[in-house]
Motif scaffolding. Structure first.
Motif, PDB file in Angstrom:
ATOM      1  N   VAL A 183      44.363   9.878  58.797  1.00 42.23           N
ATOM      2  CA  VAL A 183      42.919   9.903  59.048  1.00 42.23           C
ATOM      3  C   VAL A 183      42.400   8.496  59.322  1.00 42.23           C
ATOM      4  N   ALA A 184      42.853   7.532  58.516  1.00 42.43           N
ATOM      5  CA  ALA A 184      42.405   6.149  58.712  1.00 42.43           C
ATOM      6  C   ALA A 184      42.789   5.631  60.090  1.00 42.43           C
ATOM      7  N   ASP A 185      44.013   5.934  60.528  1.00 36.03           N
ATOM      8  CA  ASP A 185      44.460   5.503  61.856  1.00 36.03           C
ATOM      9  C   ASP A 185      43.639   6.158  62.955  1.00 36.03           C
ATOM     10  N   SER A 186      43.305   7.445  62.765  1.00 32.05           N
ATOM     11  CA  SER A 186      42.506   8.150  63.771  1.00 32.05           C
ATOM     12  C   SER A 186      41.110   7.567  63.884  1.00 32.05           C
ATOM     13  N   VAL A 187      40.529   7.209  62.725  1.00 33.52           N
ATOM     14  CA  VAL A 187      39.205   6.569  62.741  1.00 33.52           C
ATOM     15  C   VAL A 187      39.273   5.240  63.496  1.00 33.52           C
ATOM     16  N   GLU A 188      40.323   4.467  63.219  1.00 40.53           N
ATOM     17  CA  GLU A 188      40.473   3.181  63.889  1.00 40.53           C
ATOM     18  C   GLU A 188      40.619   3.357  65.397  1.00 40.53           C
TER      19      GLU A 188
ATOM     20  N   CYS B 250      36.943   4.191  66.741  1.00 40.40           N
ATOM     21  CA  CYS B 250      35.844   3.223  66.696  1.00 40.40           C
ATOM     22  C   CYS B 250      36.304   1.764  66.599  1.00 40.40           C
ATOM     23  N   GLY B 251      37.601   1.527  66.406  1.00 38.20           N
ATOM     24  CA  GLY B 251      38.082   0.158  66.322  1.00 38.20           C
ATOM     25  C   GLY B 251      38.070  -0.427  64.932  1.00 38.20           C
TER      26      GLY B 251
ATOM     27  N   VAL C 112      35.883  -1.883  55.649  1.00 32.85           N
ATOM     28  CA  VAL C 112      36.977  -2.222  56.552  1.00 32.85           C
ATOM     29  C   VAL C 112      38.018  -3.033  55.801  1.00 32.85           C
ATOM     30  N   LEU C 113      39.265  -2.600  55.958  1.00 35.17           N
ATOM     31  CA  LEU C 113      40.366  -3.302  55.286  1.00 35.17           C
ATOM     32  C   LEU C 113      40.726  -4.585  56.012  1.00 35.17           C
TER      33      LEU C 113
END
Length: 372
Positions: A195-200, A203-204, A232-233
């Motif tokens: 999910v985190a990768d898909s969000v990135e 939206c970047g 943001v990490l």
């Protein structure tokens, strides 16, 4: 005449209302199809009408050998078969018949009465000869009801195979919501990373795993009451081990000391900047207490679903995800590598696992504050 032709003519008759009672269905559809399926419909020791069973009667008993039922056929008027399974199952149960067929001429329901589940769950197949393609009708009738197939046992075995497939699919579908809820509750790291990768990608910006875990839990419970705040990490960097602060002599550890992220162990307070640092320090501290700790932890049969929490080789921490190795793995002073791309709840569970390995009581011998 071919079976296809028989079915086509029966379909036309059903649509025109020709079969307007149970007798018409029995003679004009059931017997006709049995004959087309190579049954000697004229031999009443093989196709036995009005089969008597403990004061009751089954419309047809299909017998092999002569006079011994191997399948029952119960016939109803078109549109009147609903709820007739119970009576048919009772007949089949008392006679030990493996295959039961309920039909109103249009719908053909094939059951295995001896299997598990309610009536619907023991239905192998439901065939509507008006709605289904002719080829499907031919295939299914031959599979479950052809004379030679019944006689050889192939039809019963085919029905059992299909029942197992239907039962397996039913169990899988029933288990999917539970599996999804478990993944969310346990904060499965692969799901969170996906999910985190898909969000990135969208939206970047990449949310941290705690944010993703909260979002999924809120969505699962349909209780999203406010927008999810995205943090943001920044890629973590290795940091020197935080100096250990000793507690005053004679002072017992107390949860009140844990006002910030960190943990208490053996009378010492270990502060940490974040949960990843805290996880690293827990493993450092426990490995110093016992030189065999890391080996024994690594030997646990289960870490994550498809990953290890510690490993000799950092690539083993993230199978199939080499992009995570450089940013989310830390090398302990012992040479072992530790993965840190974890949610707060997952880190808590790893520390609990570590306490079990070290024979410590989490919450008492080792007290932890992972923040909120």
């Amino acid at each position: 005449m071919s079976l296809e032709k028989h079915i086509e003519e029966i379909r036309t008759g059903i649509k025109s209302g020709r079969f307007n009672n149970e007798a018409a269905v029995s003679q004009g559809i059931v017997l006709r199809l049995l004959h087309a399926l190579s049954w000697p419909a004229y031999d009443t020791q093989i196709v036995c009408p009005e089969f008597s069973l403990q004061g009751r009667r089954v419309d047809y008993a299909l017998c092999h050998p002569l006079g011994k039922p191997i399948a029952f056929v119960e016939v109803k008027q078109i549109g009147q078969s609903e709820g007739a399974e119970r009576q048919l199952f009772e007949y089949a149960f008392h006679a030990g018949v493996p295959l039961a067929i309920l039909t109103d001429g249009r719908e053909w329901n094939f059951f295995l009465p001896g299997e598990q589940g309610d009536y619907g769950e023991r239905r192998v197949y439901k065939l509507d000869i008006v709605e289904r393609d002719i080829s499907e009708c031919v295939t299914r009738l031959n599979r479950y009801l052809h004379y030679q197939s019944i006689e050889s046992g192939a039809a019963i075995e085919a029905a059992r195979e299909d029942y197992r497939n239907v039962s397996r699919d039913r169990q899988m579908k029933a288990s999917m919501p539970k599996a999804w809820a478990r993944l969310i509750e346990e904060e499965d790291e692969q799901l969170l990373e996906l999910v985190a990768d898909s969000v990135e990608n969208l939206c970047g910006y990449k949310p941290d795993l705690d944010t993703v875990a909260r979002f999924l839990k809120e969505r699962e419970s349909n209780a999203i009451s406010r927008p999810t705040v995205i943090r943001v990490l920044s890629p973590p960097h290795s940091a020197p081990v935080t100096p250990v602060t000793s507690l005053p002599q004679g002072r017992t550890s107390s949860p009140r000391l844990l006002s910030s992220i960190g943990f208490l162990l053996d009378g010492h307070h270990y502060p940490a900047r974040n949960t990843a640092d805290m996880l690293e320090e827990v493993f450092e501290a426990l490995s110093k207490r016992d030189s065999t700790f890391l080996e024994r932890f690594a030997a646990l049969p289960k870490h994550g679903n498809k990953r290890r929490f510690i490993a000799k080789n950092p690539a083993d921490l993230f199978p199939g995800r080499p992009d995570l190795v450089s940013d989310y793995s830390r090398q302990l002073t012992s040479g072992w590598w530790l993965g840190t791309n974890l949610s707060r709840e997952r880190i808590k569970r790893i520390i609990e696992m570590a306490c079990d390995v070290a024979q410590l009581r989490f919450g008492r011998d080792l007290q932890a504050n992972l923040g909120e």
